[in-house]
Design a protein around this motif. Structure first.
Motif, short mmCIF file in Angstrom:
data_model
loop_
_atom_site.label_atom_id
_atom_site.label_comp_id
_atom_site.label_asym_id
_atom_site.label_seq_id
_atom_site.Cartn_x
_atom_site.Cartn_y
_atom_site.Cartn_z
N ARG A 172 0.84 -1.21 0.00
CA ARG A 172 0.00 0.00 0.00
C ARG A 172 0.86 1.25 0.00
N GLU A 173 1.96 1.18 0.74
CA GLU A 173 2.88 2.33 0.80
C GLU A 173 3.42 2.63 -0.60
N CYS A 175 1.99 1.85 -3.40
CA CYS A 175 0.88 2.37 -4.20
C CYS A 175 0.69 3.86 -3.96
N ASN A 176 0.71 4.24 -2.69
CA ASN A 176 0.54 5.66 -2.36
C ASN A 176 1.67 6.49 -2.95
N TYR A 177 2.87 5.94 -2.90
CA TYR A 177 4.03 6.64 -3.44
C TYR A 177 3.82 6.98 -4.91
N TYR A 178 3.33 6.01 -5.67
CA TYR A 178 3.13 6.27 -7.10
C TYR A 178 1.93 7.16 -7.35
N ARG A 179 0.93 7.05 -6.50
CA ARG A 179 -0.22 7.93 -6.63
C ARG A 179 0.21 9.39 -6.45
N GLN A 180 1.07 9.59 -5.41
CA GLN A 180 1.52 10.96 -5.15
C GLN A 180 2.43 11.49 -6.26
N VAL A 274 -1.79 0.81 -10.19
CA VAL A 274 -1.85 1.10 -8.76
C VAL A 274 -3.25 0.82 -8.23
N GLU A 275 -4.26 1.26 -8.99
CA GLU A 275 -5.63 1.02 -8.56
C GLU A 275 -5.96 -0.47 -8.51
N GLU A 278 -4.45 -2.10 -5.49
CA GLU A 278 -5.21 -1.78 -4.27
C GLU A 278 -6.50 -2.57 -4.19
#
Lengths: 413, 336, 125
Positions: A172-173, A175-180, A274-275, A278
């Motif tokens: 998840r971390e 995933c968030n990194y790439y989202r940001q 990423v989605e 998740e």
């Protein structure tokens, strides 16, 4: 500059623009490309031939070595083929783990490609920057599978390793990194005026060209062909995830089929992956990770299979296709691999016509070519062979393979 | 008089050595800074010296079809011309060695010679990549010369108007009288435009991204240099390093000629040392903006875009600068 | 352009992202370098720890091996060769692709992963 006078330059087989051997014979007038001819088969590793001399359990890891970057997709295709011949049912949890691994691979591959594309434009800072971002997915892969690139997680009938609840946090971390970082990448690639000047309306592949040349993957999608194996013939966990093929329309509002569109599609696919990861983490069912945990049992199960099957997978570069035929021997009778670059490579010709010399590297890179995955033949005396004779030989070979054992077998050239 | 000539002759090797050392040093700094900006560790600063030594001891290969004497002669010419530039430019607070023998116009020609040597060397090496590179280099040379000439002519015109009686194209005279003090607020903006244009010409002049179309590694495999190796390549490498310092020094002489010893009220050897250090700082700033920052922050342009950028945007900006300076002169004259 | 420029200037004042190679220069022999570092003669940059379950060099415990040959059957790279006289196997590191099938199939755990990853060398020893 000389008007009307053309001269030839060869881009490749060894050229800084091409990371793998392929030769582009370009006819140049001034700075303009008039005609392109592609000479393939500069690197042939006879992996299929080696594969027909090993048992399926060994071939799984041979398939992984077809491509360094997209190693899950070949393994997955091969396993799918073996599973459907042997009638093995893969547990649901294994499907999810396979999907997560495949999507991690897509993120890694697309970001790697973005760096290569920037390098082809002479923008090395962006290459270093994107590859810095890529480290996160590599670390995550290492954490989940035990190695940064060679994942060795897919096996016949399931997966080798489980993704446990305690490991979700790190995924998840990432995933968030790439989202940001997505908006940052988007700004760097799509808002930079010079990248736009270099990539917009360059290397255009029209929709009908993409269809008639059977382009696959991001190359086809950037031209507006909504084609994605994950959407059209969903496998693994994709039926539960509701994947939609991505076209540049979502981000840019129009489809031109140029290099810029291909950049946009790949960036969007990073976000899509990423989605998907998740979603996978949220929906992952409990259960076994393989139909059989003892490798020795698997080995005996796949030893004397009979039948033929295919495996398909949407690799980062497009559709991968494996054909496998077993005739009751320990080793496969025939194994055919078709990598996505095989379809995409001919789209270089319409893309490069009328382009400038300066556009050759970025256009060539824009389909994300992978030569050693593509080359399935080496021609020693190609000059004398000619198209007709080559075609006849190919037909003969296919016929002999169809007939099965008994007919001449072997030199897989 | 004879003594002066001997003194001057003796100084040439010293200046050449200084130019080479400074050039390679700044190349090293350039590489380290670029690496740090890209979040890499980068090579040690002395790496260019090592590269040069290594290239010098490597085999010097001349292609079979090459025109031998042109192929071998051009690297020497490039280095010689680059070093000659330094003889006409004030460096580290010292007056130019060849003061009085040449002016800005000569410098413009001298700046061309290393590029021309590259072009001839490229054509002489009989490789299609080198030919494409040489053609591109010629095109980009023609492109950046125009804004450069406009800018230099504007400065000279400003001088001839503001200080009649002195040689308006003499770099020493220009360096002695900072240009900024000759103009009013409107002219200041004009001068600023000219300064920025010279900074923009710098990457074209020394052939780095985004204007390195002639060498374009990923497109034509370093173009004109593709057949060069060993000693010849080392000489071109050197010429590039020295030319960077030369062009940056011209920029400094025109736009940033200020010393620091006056402000700090130093005298004697201290003043010379302080000025020399201050010059290095100015050189660093100019090289950082004109070479390092530009080359890491933008991708390479197509040759057509290079022409458009220089002939279009840069030349228009240069002409605007010129007209602003002219307008300023009229305003000042009207005010008097 | 501005987005990248901002990023670049920010990175100029940060520490480089690169992980340092354990040794400053390529050592003549890896084992020799590691020995030296242990004695305190050479400086070693601490390696970034590898995660649990890392697939590094495979260790072969000869005395445990019963010579069942299962590992030779699953090795895709022919890195494991059976020695019929001694009823043992020989493991060739330089052919190994670290897939881990031999470790998985070995009934007596005579093959095991280690966390060693600094394996490139000039000599096959």
């Amino acid at each position: 500059m000389s008007e009307g006078k053309t001269f030839k330059i060869a881009v490749g087989p060894v050229h800084p623009a091409l990371k793998e051997p392929v030769q582009l014979n370009c006819e140049i007038e001034g700075e303009q490309v008039k005609h392109v001819d592609i000479e393939l088969s500069q690197v042939h590793r006879s992996i299929e031939w080696i594969g027909t001399r090993r048992n399926p359990v060994q071939v799984v890891f041979l398939a992984e070595k077809i491509c360094g970057i997209c190693n899950i997709c070949h393994t997955l295709c091969f396993c799918e083929a073996v599973e459907s011949i042997a009638g093995i049912e893969v547990p649901a949890r294994a499907h999810y783990i396979r999907t997560i691994a495949a999507e991690l691979e897509r993120i890694h591959s697309h970001i790697l490609w973005a760096g290569v594309a920037a390098h082809e434009l002479g923008f090395d800072s962006v290459m270093h920057y994107t590859w810095k971002l890529r480290e996160k997915v590599l670390d995550t892969t290492e954490y989940l599978t035990g190695n940064r690139i060679g994942k060795a997680i897919v096996t016949i009938g399931g997966t080798k390793r489980d993704i446990e609840e305690k490991q979700f946090g790190k995924i998840r971390e990432a995933c968030n990194y790439y989202r940001q970082n997505f908006s940052r990448l988007r700004d760097i690639f799509l808002k930079d005026p010079i990248i736009k000047a270099r990539a917009r309306d360059i290397g255009i592949l029209r929709r009908d060209d993409a269809l008639s040349l059977c382009a696959v993957g991001p190359t086809a999608r950037a031209s507006g062909v909504k084609k994605d194996v994950r959407q059209d013939e969903a496998y693994a966990a994709y039926p539960d995830l509701d994947v939609k093929a991505i076209t540049p329309k979502e981000l840019l509002g129009e489809i031109r089929g140029d290099v810029y569109d291909r950049i946009a599609v790949r960036l969007l696919e990073v976000l899509q992956s990423v989605e998907l990861i998740e979603k996978c983490l949220k929906q992952m069912p409990e259960g076994k990770i393989a139909y059989e945990s003892k490798l020795a049992k698997v080995l005996s199960d796949v030893k004397q299979l009979k039948g033929e099957a295919i495996g398909r997978h949407e690799a980062p570069r497009g559709e991968v296709f494996h054909y496998l035929k077993m005739v009751g021997e320990e080793t496969p009778y025939s194994w055919k691999v078709r990598a996505p670059t095989y379809n995409n490579i001919l789209s270089w010709i319409p893309m490069l016509k009328g382009a400038q010399i300066a556009d050759i590297p970025i256009v060539a890179a824009s389909i994300d070519p992978c030569m050693s995955c593509t080359n399935r033949a080496a021609i020693a005396d190609g000059k004398e062979l000619g198209n007709e004779k080559l075609h006849r030989l190919s037909v003969e070979k296919t016929r002999s393979l169809k007939k099965g054992p008994g007919s001449e077998r072997g030199n897989c050239n | 008089m004879n003594e002066l000539i001997i003194y001057q002759l003796a100084s040439v090797p010293a200046i050449a050595a200084l130019g080479i050392i400074l050039g390679l040093l700044f190349k090293g700094i350039d590489r380290v800074l670029a690496a740090r900006m890209q979040a890499r560790i980068g090579p040690p600063i002395r790496q260019p010296f090592r590269d040069l030594r290594k290239l010098m001891i490597k085999e010097n290969i001349v292609p079979k079809n090459a025109v031998r004497f042109v192929f071998n002669g051009m690297p020497l010419l490039a280095v010689a011309a680059s070093i000659t530039i330094l003889l006409y430019v004030p460096i580290a607070g010292f007056l130019p060695l060849m003061q009085g023998y040449g002016d800005l116009i000569l410098l413009l020609y001298l700046l061309l010679i290393p590029s021309l040597a590259l072009v001839l060397g490229g054509f002489a090496s009989a490789s299609p990549y080198a030919s494409i590179g040489a053609q591109r280099e010629m095109v980009s040379m023609i492109s950046y010369e125009l804004p450069l000439a406009v800018a230099v002519a504007s400065i000279a015109w400003l001088f001839s108007r503001a200080m009649p009686g002195i040689a308006s194209f003499s770099l020493a005279a220009i360096a002695a009288n900072p240009v900024w003090e000759l103009v009013g607020p409107v002219g200041f903006i004009g001068l600023l435009a000219l300064f920025l244009i010279l900074l923009a010409v710098m990457p074209g002049e020394i052939g780095v991204i985004p204007f390195d179309t002639a060498e374009a590694e990923t497109e034509i495999a370093s173009g004109m240099l593709v057949e060069y190796s060993g000693r010849n390549l080392a000489l071109f490498y050197l010429a590039d390093a020295v030319k960077t310092v030369g062009f940056a020094s011209i920029l400094i002489a025109i736009f940033l000629p200020y010393g620091i010893s006056g402000t700090l009220s130093l005298q004697g050897a201290n003043a010379v040392a302080a000025d020399a250090l201050f010059f290095l700082l100015k050189l660093f700033i100019v090289v950082f903006i004109g070479r390092v920052l530009i080359r890491v922050a933008v991708p390479r342009l197509r040759i057509t875009q290079v022409v458009k950028a220089y002939w279009g945007y840069a030349t228009i900006a240069a002409l605007c600068g010129l007209s602003l300076i002219a307008l300023d002169a009229i305003l000042l004259a009207g005010g008097c | 352009m501005t987005a990248m420029l901002r990023e670049l200037l920010k990175q100029l004042f940060k520490r480089p992202f690169t992980n340092k190679f354990p040794s400053k220069r390529i050592p003549e022999s890896v084992n020799g370098f590691l020995e030296k570092a242990e004695k305190g003669k050479a400086k070693i940059n601490p390696a970034i720890p590898v995660p649990e379950g890392f697939r590094g060099r495979i260790e072969y415990y000869r005395e445990k091996c019963i010579g069942c040959q299962l590992c030779t059957k699953v090795c895709p790279a022919d890195a494991i060769v059976f020695l019929p006289k001694e009823k043992k196997v020989e493991y060739h590191l330089f052919r190994c692709s670290f897939c881990g099938q031999c470790v998985e199939i070995c009934p007596v755990k005579a093959l095991e992963f280690t966390k060693e990853f600094l394996l490139a060398d000039y000599k096959k020893d």
